[in-house]
Write a protein that holds these residues in place. Structure first.
Motif, PDB file in Angstrom:
ATOM      1  N   ALA A  54      66.634   9.085  15.732  1.00  0.00           N
ATOM      2  CA  ALA A  54      67.603   9.768  16.602  1.00  0.00           C
ATOM      3  C   ALA A  54      66.903  10.869  17.407  1.00  0.00           C
ATOM      4  O   ALA A  54      67.143  11.019  18.616  1.00  0.00           O
ATOM      5  N   GLN A  55      66.022  11.616  16.752  1.00  0.00           N
ATOM      6  CA  GLN A  55      65.325  12.711  17.446  1.00  0.00           C
ATOM      7  C   GLN A  55      64.382  12.179  18.522  1.00  0.00           C
ATOM      8  O   GLN A  55      64.279  12.760  19.602  1.00  0.00           O
ATOM      9  N   GLN A  56      63.709  11.062  18.216  1.00  0.00           N
ATOM     10  CA  GLN A  56      62.811  10.462  19.206  1.00  0.00           C
ATOM     11  C   GLN A  56      63.591   9.969  20.425  1.00  0.00           C
ATOM     12  O   GLN A  56      63.164  10.149  21.568  1.00  0.00           O
ATOM     13  N   LEU A  57      64.755   9.362  20.163  1.00  0.00           N
ATOM     14  CA  LEU A  57      65.584   8.860  21.268  1.00  0.00           C
ATOM     15  C   LEU A  57      66.097  10.021  22.113  1.00  0.00           C
ATOM     16  O   LEU A  57      66.091   9.954  23.351  1.00  0.00           O
ATOM     17  N   ALA A  58      66.533  11.103  21.444  1.00  0.00           N
ATOM     18  CA  ALA A  58      67.038  12.277  22.167  1.00  0.00           C
ATOM     19  C   ALA A  58      65.949  12.843  23.078  1.00  0.00           C
ATOM     20  O   ALA A  58      66.205  13.133  24.258  1.00  0.00           O
ATOM     21  N   ALA A  59      64.752  12.969  22.553  1.00  0.00           N
ATOM     22  CA  ALA A  59      63.650  13.517  23.349  1.00  0.00           C
ATOM     23  C   ALA A  59      63.382  12.642  24.572  1.00  0.00           C
ATOM     24  O   ALA A  59      63.158  13.136  25.680  1.00  0.00           O
ATOM     25  N   ARG A  60      63.443  11.341  24.362  1.00  0.00           N
ATOM     26  CA  ARG A  60      63.169  10.417  25.475  1.00  0.00           C
ATOM     27  C   ARG A  60      64.279  10.462  26.531  1.00  0.00           C
ATOM     28  O   ARG A  60      64.014  10.399  27.729  1.00  0.00           O
ATOM     29  N   ILE A  61      65.526  10.589  26.074  1.00  0.00           N
ATOM     30  CA  ILE A  61      66.659  10.719  27.006  1.00  0.00           C
ATOM     31  C   ILE A  61      66.427  11.916  27.927  1.00  0.00           C
ATOM     32  O   ILE A  61      66.569  11.835  29.140  1.00  0.00           O
ATOM     33  N   LYS A  62      66.029  13.029  27.327  1.00  0.00           N
ATOM     34  CA  LYS A  62      65.765  14.254  28.105  1.00  0.00           C
ATOM     35  C   LYS A  62      64.602  14.026  29.081  1.00  0.00           C
ATOM     36  O   LYS A  62      64.697  14.386  30.267  1.00  0.00           O
ATOM     37  N   THR A  63      63.517  13.451  28.581  1.00  0.00           N
ATOM     38  CA  THR A  63      62.322  13.252  29.425  1.00  0.00           C
ATOM     39  C   THR A  63      62.625  12.423  30.665  1.00  0.00           C
ATOM     40  O   THR A  63      62.115  12.721  31.744  1.00  0.00           O
ATOM     41  N   ILE A  64      63.462  11.407  30.520  1.00  0.00           N
ATOM     42  CA  ILE A  64      63.690  10.542  31.692  1.00  0.00           C
ATOM     43  C   ILE A  64      64.917  10.983  32.515  1.00  0.00           C
ATOM     44  O   ILE A  64      65.451  10.224  33.310  1.00  0.00           O
TER      45      ILE A  64
END
Ligand SMILES: [Fe+2]
Ligand SMILES: [Fe+2]
Length: 150
Positions: A54-64
């Motif tokens: 979940a944390q990895q997905l959240a970080a990626r959502i923010k990055t893109i």
């Protein structure tokens, strides 16, 4: 647009991971009986892994360029993992876990396809997570084999 669909599907996956965390915690506590111990421990051990997803997905959502949704915006759907009246029904929980892992595998496969030719970093991240979900599914298919024996 395709980039918008990637963001939308990442948010769906994020919601699924958090729901998995919630239901694995519940099952790792709710189950009773001598045969439940291994399953409870396996589920408790998976909680930090799913939380990390979940944390990895959240970080990626923010990055893109997206916004990580709040709890009220997140859908729920893990019917198969709702606590059973019979807290010694280990097989039902194992089947629920397999269904949850299958759903995660399907969602990640969808994202991998969406990212093709467009977003290789998201694709790579999701391929890594997918590998982990396949391991979880394999582990619980093994448990089912043993626990379904009469
Ligand atoms: Fe996960
Ligand atoms: Fe998993």
């Amino acid at each position: 647009m395709k980039r918008q669909s990637i963001l939308r599907e990442l948010s769906v996956a994020y919601a699924m991971e958090l729901e998995t965390v919630q239901n694995y915690i519940a099952a790792s506590v709710n189950l009773d009986g001598v045969r439940s111990d291994v399953i409870k421990k396996a589920l408790a051990a998976d909680v930090p892994t799913e939380l990390q997803h979940a944390q990895q997905l959240a970080a990626r959502i923010k990055t893109i360029g997206g916004i990580v949704p709040g709890s009220l915006a997140l859908p729920r759907g893990q019917k198969s993992l709702q606590p059973k009246k019979d807290t010694t029904d280990i097989v039902a929980v194992i089947k629920g876990v397999i269904a949850a892992e299958e759903a995660a595998i399907a969602q990640y496969t969808k994202i991998i396809r969406l990212c093709d030719g467009l977003d290789y970093v998201t694709q790579d991240l999701v391929i890594q997570i997918l590998g982990g979900e396949e391991d979880h599914r394999r582990e619980f298919i093994g448990f089912l084999k043993e626990y379904e024996q009469p």
